[in-house]
Design a protein around this motif. Structure first.
Motif, PDB file in Angstrom:
ATOM      1  N   PHE A  30      -5.752   5.514   1.786  1.00  0.00           N
ATOM      2  CA  PHE A  30      -4.917   4.340   2.070  1.00  0.00           C
ATOM      3  C   PHE A  30      -5.263   3.737   3.429  1.00  0.00           C
ATOM      4  CE2 PHE A  30      -0.979   3.240   4.497  1.00  0.00           C
ATOM      5  CZ  PHE A  30      -0.835   1.950   4.009  1.00  0.00           C
ATOM      6  N   ALA A  31      -5.452   4.584   4.427  1.00  0.00           N
ATOM      7  CA  ALA A  31      -5.797   4.099   5.767  1.00  0.00           C
ATOM      8  C   ALA A  31      -7.132   3.357   5.756  1.00  0.00           C
ATOM      9  CB  ALA A  31      -5.848   5.267   6.752  1.00  0.00           C
ATOM     10  N   GLY A  32      -8.117   3.911   5.041  1.00  0.00           N
ATOM     11  CA  GLY A  32      -9.420   3.237   4.942  1.00  0.00           C
ATOM     12  C   GLY A  32      -9.325   1.910   4.229  1.00  0.00           C
ATOM     13  N   ALA A  33      -8.553   1.876   3.141  1.00  0.00           N
ATOM     14  CA  ALA A  33      -8.390   0.637   2.377  1.00  0.00           C
ATOM     15  C   ALA A  33      -7.652  -0.415   3.197  1.00  0.00           C
ATOM     16  CB  ALA A  33      -7.632   0.921   1.080  1.00  0.00           C
ATOM     17  N   LEU A  34      -6.708   0.020   4.007  1.00  0.00           N
ATOM     18  CA  LEU A  34      -5.950  -0.909   4.828  1.00  0.00           C
ATOM     19  C   LEU A  34      -6.855  -1.625   5.829  1.00  0.00           C
ATOM     20  CD1 LEU A  34      -3.216  -2.075   5.668  1.00  0.00           C
ATOM     21  CD2 LEU A  34      -2.934  -0.107   7.211  1.00  0.00           C
ATOM     22  N   CYS A  49       1.588  -0.747  -9.256  1.00  0.00           N
ATOM     23  CA  CYS A  49       1.318   0.250 -10.296  1.00  0.00           C
ATOM     24  C   CYS A  49      -0.178   0.515 -10.433  1.00  0.00           C
ATOM     25  CB  CYS A  49       1.882  -0.227 -11.637  1.00  0.00           C
ATOM     26  SG  CYS A  49       3.682  -0.316 -11.710  1.00  0.00           S
ATOM     27  N   THR A  50      -0.956  -0.561 -10.480  1.00  0.00           N
ATOM     28  CA  THR A  50      -2.400  -0.411 -10.635  1.00  0.00           C
ATOM     29  C   THR A  50      -3.010   0.237  -9.405  1.00  0.00           C
ATOM     30  OG1 THR A  50      -2.417  -2.391 -12.009  1.00  0.00           O
ATOM     31  CG2 THR A  50      -4.541  -1.643 -11.152  1.00  0.00           C
ATOM     32  N   ASN A  51      -2.502  -0.119  -8.228  1.00  0.00           N
ATOM     33  CA  ASN A  51      -3.023   0.488  -7.014  1.00  0.00           C
ATOM     34  C   ASN A  51      -2.708   1.984  -6.949  1.00  0.00           C
ATOM     35  OD1 ASN A  51      -4.693  -1.016  -5.477  1.00  0.00           O
ATOM     36  ND2 ASN A  51      -3.237  -1.420  -3.846  1.00  0.00           N
ATOM     37  N   ALA A  52      -1.588   2.381  -7.528  1.00  0.00           N
ATOM     38  CA  ALA A  52      -1.292   3.811  -7.611  1.00  0.00           C
ATOM     39  C   ALA A  52      -2.348   4.508  -8.456  1.00  0.00           C
ATOM     40  CB  ALA A  52       0.101   4.027  -8.216  1.00  0.00           C
ATOM     41  N   MET A  53      -2.798   3.861  -9.540  1.00  0.00           N
ATOM     42  CA  MET A  53      -3.864   4.410 -10.375  1.00  0.00           C
ATOM     43  C   MET A  53      -5.161   4.529  -9.586  1.00  0.00           C
ATOM     44  SD  MET A  53      -3.193   2.349 -13.965  1.00  0.00           S
ATOM     45  CE  MET A  53      -4.594   3.108 -14.799  1.00  0.00           C
ATOM     46  N   ASN A  54      -5.522   3.458  -8.857  1.00  0.00           N
ATOM     47  CA  ASN A  54      -6.754   3.491  -8.070  1.00  0.00           C
ATOM     48  C   ASN A  54      -6.722   4.606  -7.028  1.00  0.00           C
ATOM     49  OD1 ASN A  54      -8.032   1.247  -9.295  1.00  0.00           O
ATOM     50  ND2 ASN A  54      -6.878  -0.176  -8.028  1.00  0.00           N
ATOM     51  N   LEU A  55      -5.603   4.737  -6.337  1.00  0.00           N
ATOM     52  CA  LEU A  55      -5.493   5.739  -5.287  1.00  0.00           C
ATOM     53  C   LEU A  55      -5.474   7.148  -5.871  1.00  0.00           C
ATOM     54  CD1 LEU A  55      -5.279   5.968  -2.235  1.00  0.00           C
ATOM     55  CD2 LEU A  55      -2.796   5.900  -2.448  1.00  0.00           C
ATOM     56  N   GLY A  85       0.808  -1.215   0.000  1.00  0.00           N
ATOM     57  CA  GLY A  85       0.000   0.000   0.000  1.00  0.00           C
ATOM     58  C   GLY A  85       0.838   1.261   0.000  1.00  0.00           C
ATOM     59  N   LEU A  86       1.907   1.265   0.787  1.00  0.00           N
ATOM     60  CA  LEU A  86       2.764   2.453   0.871  1.00  0.00           C
ATOM     61  C   LEU A  86       3.463   2.744  -0.452  1.00  0.00           C
ATOM     62  CD1 LEU A  86       4.340   1.989   4.424  1.00  0.00           C
ATOM     63  CD2 LEU A  86       2.629   3.682   3.723  1.00  0.00           C
ATOM     64  N   VAL A  87       3.907   1.692  -1.146  1.00  0.00           N
ATOM     65  CA  VAL A  87       4.531   1.881  -2.462  1.00  0.00           C
ATOM     66  C   VAL A  87       3.542   2.533  -3.426  1.00  0.00           C
ATOM     67  CG1 VAL A  87       5.479   0.695  -4.472  1.00  0.00           C
ATOM     68  CG2 VAL A  87       6.164  -0.016  -2.175  1.00  0.00           C
ATOM     69  N   SER A  88       2.290   2.112  -3.365  1.00  0.00           N
ATOM     70  CA  SER A  88       1.256   2.667  -4.233  1.00  0.00           C
ATOM     71  C   SER A  88       0.976   4.129  -3.906  1.00  0.00           C
ATOM     72  CB  SER A  88      -0.040   1.858  -4.107  1.00  0.00           C
ATOM     73  OG  SER A  88       0.187   0.496  -4.394  1.00  0.00           O
ATOM     74  N   VAL A  89       1.055   4.479  -2.628  1.00  0.00           N
ATOM     75  CA  VAL A  89       0.827   5.865  -2.212  1.00  0.00           C
ATOM     76  C   VAL A  89       1.834   6.796  -2.879  1.00  0.00           C
ATOM     77  CG1 VAL A  89       0.897   7.464  -0.261  1.00  0.00           C
ATOM     78  CG2 VAL A  89      -0.281   5.272  -0.026  1.00  0.00           C
ATOM     79  N   VAL A  90       3.081   6.352  -2.995  1.00  0.00           N
ATOM     80  CA  VAL A  90       4.118   7.168  -3.626  1.00  0.00           C
ATOM     81  C   VAL A  90       3.741   7.487  -5.074  1.00  0.00           C
ATOM     82  CG1 VAL A  90       6.520   7.241  -4.390  1.00  0.00           C
ATOM     83  CG2 VAL A  90       5.945   6.296  -2.144  1.00  0.00           C
ATOM     84  N   GLY A  91       3.282   6.473  -5.810  1.00  0.00           N
ATOM     85  CA  GLY A  91       2.872   6.687  -7.199  1.00  0.00           C
ATOM     86  C   GLY A  91       1.728   7.673  -7.310  1.00  0.00           C
ATOM     87  N   ALA A  92       0.755   7.577  -6.404  1.00  0.00           N
ATOM     88  CA  ALA A  92      -0.394   8.479  -6.434  1.00  0.00           C
ATOM     89  C   ALA A  92       0.023   9.916  -6.128  1.00  0.00           C
ATOM     90  CB  ALA A  92      -1.449   8.012  -5.437  1.00  0.00           C
ATOM     91  N   ILE A  93       0.989  10.074  -5.242  1.00  0.00           N
ATOM     92  CA  ILE A  93       1.440  11.416  -4.873  1.00  0.00           C
ATOM     93  C   ILE A  93       2.226  12.069  -6.011  1.00  0.00           C
ATOM     94  CG2 ILE A  93       3.006  12.677  -3.345  1.00  0.00           C
ATOM     95  CD1 ILE A  93       2.141  10.783  -1.098  1.00  0.00           C
ATOM     96  N   VAL A  94       3.111  11.306  -6.648  1.00  0.00           N
ATOM     97  CA  VAL A  94       3.885  11.864  -7.769  1.00  0.00           C
ATOM     98  C   VAL A  94       2.970  12.186  -8.943  1.00  0.00           C
ATOM     99  CG1 VAL A  94       5.741  11.447  -9.429  1.00  0.00           C
ATOM    100  CG2 VAL A  94       5.995  10.699  -7.049  1.00  0.00           C
ATOM    101  N   GLY A  95       2.039  11.258  -9.272  1.00  0.00           N
ATOM    102  CA  GLY A  95       0.982  11.600 -10.201  1.00  0.00           C
ATOM    103  C   GLY A  95       1.063  11.044 -11.611  1.00  0.00           C
TER     104      GLY A  95
END
Length: 482
Positions: free
Chosen positions: A342-346, A303-309, A156-166
Motif C-alpha cells: 500500500f505504501a509503495g502504491a501510494l 473492492c477491486t483494490n482489495a483483490m489487487n492488494l 487505499g486504507l479501506v482496500s487494505v482492510v479487505g486484503a487483510i480479512v481475505g
C-alpha cells in the motif's frame, strides 16, 4: 482410496466466517476447507469490474485514440472476447491444484526461475492499486469536497482492510456489488442516453484508424489477460469437482460482461466530453443521479483494490517463501506485506495522478508485453503437457522437487516472448520499427502468443530432460493418491 496430500506450509485451521480473518496464505487448501459453486465466480468478476477504472479505460478509446463510438464498441467486443478466453482458462487451475496462481508458476519455471515473473506481477498489482486509488480519490474528493490526496489515502486504507480479512470477505463484497453496481450501471445508461442525451456530434462516424482500433482491442484484451496471474487465487478454495467448463464459463461471462459495459460507458464519456476527466465527465452526463453513480463505482474501486492488494501480498509471500522455505507465513504476514505494498502504491499514485490517462495507457500496454509470454507458457504447460496433474509437494520444496530450481526452456521462452514483441510495440514512450511500418498498429501481444505457445510445446516435448525440469507428470493427483 484418496488421501489428503499435505505440504510443508500447511497449518490446521477451522471453517472461517465471512468477517473472520483468513488464516491461510499460499499454503495448499485441503478438501475439508473447499466450498463455493461455479456461479460464485461470475459474481466476483462481474462485481469487481464495474468501477471507475474500467470506465476510464473505455474513455481512452475515444478521448485518447480519437475513435468514433461505433468503432470503439467493435474493438472492445473483440478485445474482451479474445482476452477473456486466455483469462478464464486459468480459472480451472485453482480448484484442481488448490494453491495461488503465482505459486503454480514454479511448476513451469522452477522454484527460482519463477521469481522473475512473480516480481513483475507484484509490480503489476501495485500499478493497478495505484491507478484505482487515483480514480477513487478523485471520486471521493469530488463528492465530498475533501482534499484529493487525503481521499486517495482513504480509498487505499479501506482496500487494505479487505486484503487483510481475505478470501471470504472479498467474495462476499463482490457478490453484493454485482447486484448494486449492475443496477446503478443500468441507471447510468438510462440517464446518459434517455434523460440527458449525448451532446450533438458525440456519435460522429469519422476518425476511425487501424492504429486506434488495434490499440483499443489491445487495451480490452490486456484488461482480461491482466487478471490471469491471480484468477486462480479466487478459485483455489473451490471444490476440486467444480469442473473445467463451469469454472471457465462462469469466469468468462462475469469478467467479459462486467468489463465491457462499464467501458462502453467510458466510450460515451470520452466521445461526449473528451477534455474532461473520467469522474467529472461521468458525473456531468448522469447529472441528477451522478452522485449515486460515482459513489457506487467508487466503492467498487475499493473492492477491486482489495483483490489487487490481496493477490499482490500472496505473490510477495511466494517470493519470500522461495528464499526462506522454512518460513510459515500466516494472516499477520499478509497484513504486514499488504501495508508495505500500500505504501509503495501510494507513492506511485501521488506521483502520477496529474497525468493519469496517459500514464495508465502506457502502463497497460507495457504490462501486456511481460504478461503474454507467461500466460502462453502457463496455459500450454497446464492443458497440453501436464493436463492439470502436478505434484503439489514439489511446489513447496526449495529445490523445486521434480520441477527443479530452473526450467531453462520456460525462462528462455519467457525472455524471447518479451523480445519478439518489442519491435511491434506502439506506445507514447516507444514505437517499434515493425509498428511504425504498420502505421502505429500494435499487434505485439498477438505475435507473442503466436510464437511462444507452439515453441514452448515443441521444446518441452523434445528437450525437457536437458532443461532442469522433469518431463514426468506427477503420479499423485493434486488432492491425493490412489
Amino acid at each position: 482410496m484418496p488421501v489428503e496430500t499435505t505440504t510443508a506450509v500447511e497449518t490446521t485451521t477451522g471453517v472461517e466466517t465471512t468477517l473472520g480473518v483468513e488464516k491461510r496464505t499460499i499454503d495448499h487448501i485441503p478438501v475439508t476447507e473447499r466450498h463455493g459453486r461455479a456461479r460464485d465466480l461470475f459474481t466476483i468478476w462481474f462485481g469487481s469490474n464495474i468501477m471507475l477504472l474500467t470506465v476510464a479505460t473505455g474513455v481512452v478509446a475515444t478521448a485518447v485514440y480519437g475513435m468514433p463510438v461505433w468503432a470503439a464498441l467493435i474493438a472492445l467486443v473483440v478485445g474482451h472476447a479474445v482476452g477473456g478466453v486466455v483469462m478464464a482458462l486459468h480459472a480451472a487451475q485453482g480448484p484442481q491444484m488448490g494453491v495461488p496462481q503465482m505459486l503454480q508458476t514454479r511448476a513451469q519455471f522452477g522454484s527460482y526461475g519463477s521469481l522473475l515473473v512473480v516480481i513483475l506481477v507484484i509490480f503489476m498489482y501495485v500499478g493497478f492499486f495505484a491507478s484505482n486509488m487515483v480514480l477513487g480519490g478523485q471520486a471521493v474528493s469530488s463528492l465530498f469536497g475533501i482534499d484529493e490526496t487525503f481521499a486517495i489515502i482513504l480509498i487505499g486504507l479501506v482496500s487494505v482492510v479487505g486484503a487483510i480479512v481475505g478470501y471470504r470477505m472479498i467474495h462476499a463484497l463482490t457478490g453484493l456489488m454485482s447486484l448494486v453496481s449492475g443496477v446503478v450501471m443500468v441507471l447510468a445508461f438510462v440517464w446518459m442516453l434517455g434523460v440527458h442525451h449525448l451532446p450533438t456530434g458525440a456519435l460522429h462516424t469519422g476518425g476511425a484508424t487501424v492504429a486506434g482500433f488495434m490499440g483499443t482491442v489491445s487495451l480490452a484484451a490486456l484488461w482480461q489477460i491482466a487478471y490471469a496471474p491471480y484468477v486462480s487465487d479466487y478459485t483455489r478454495y473451490m471444490p476440486r469437482d467444480t469442473g473445467v467448463r463451469p469454472a471457465f464459463w462462469a469466469t468468462y461471462a462475469g469478467a467479459v460482461l462486467g468489463s465491457l459495459f462499464p467501458m462502453i460507458l467510458g466510450v460515451l464519456v470520452g466521445a461526449a466530453l473528451p477534455k474532461a476527466d473520467t469522474v467529472s465527465g461521468l458525473q456531468e452526463l448522469t447529472h441528477g443521479v451522478g452522485g449515486v453513480v460515482i459513489a457506487v463505482f467508487g466503492i467498487g474501486i475499493a473492492c477491486t483494490n482489495a483483490m489487487n492488494l490481496y493477490c499482490g501480498a500472496l505473490s510477495t509471500i511466494t517470493v519470500g517463501q522461495t528464499i526462506f522455505p522454512k518460513w510459515v507465513p500466516g494472516a499477520s504476514a499478509r497484513a504486514v506485506v499488504s501495508a508495505v505494498l500500500f505504501a509503495g502504491a501510494l507513492v506511485m499514485a501521488l506521483a502520477g495522478k496529474d497525468n493519469f490517462l496517459v500514464n495508465f495507457t502506457n502502463f497497460m500496454l507495457l504490462l501486456l508485453c511481460v504478461l503474454v509470454p507467461w500466460t502462453a507458457v502457463n496455459l500450454v504447460d497446464y492443458y497440453a503437457l501436464k493436463h492439470g496433474e502436478y505434484d503439489i509437494d514439489s511446489l513447496f520444496e526449495r529445490d523445486g522437487g521434480r520441477y527443479g530450481k530452473f526450467n531453462l526452456i520456460a525462462v528462455a521462452c519467457y525472455v524471447l516472448g518479451i523480445l519478439v514483441q518489442i519491435p511491434f510495440l506502439s506506445t507514447a514512450m516507444y514505437t517499434g520499427p515493425m509498428a511504425e511500418k504498420l502505421g502505429g498498429v500494435d499487434i505485439s501481444w498477438i505475435i507473442g502468443l503466436a510464437v511462444i505457445c507452439p515453441l514452448y510445446l515443441f521444446l518441452m516435448k523434445r528437450f525437457a530432460r536437458f532443461a532442469g525440469h522433469s518431463p514426468v507428470v506427477a503420479e499423485a493427483a493434486t488432492e491425493g493418491v490412489a
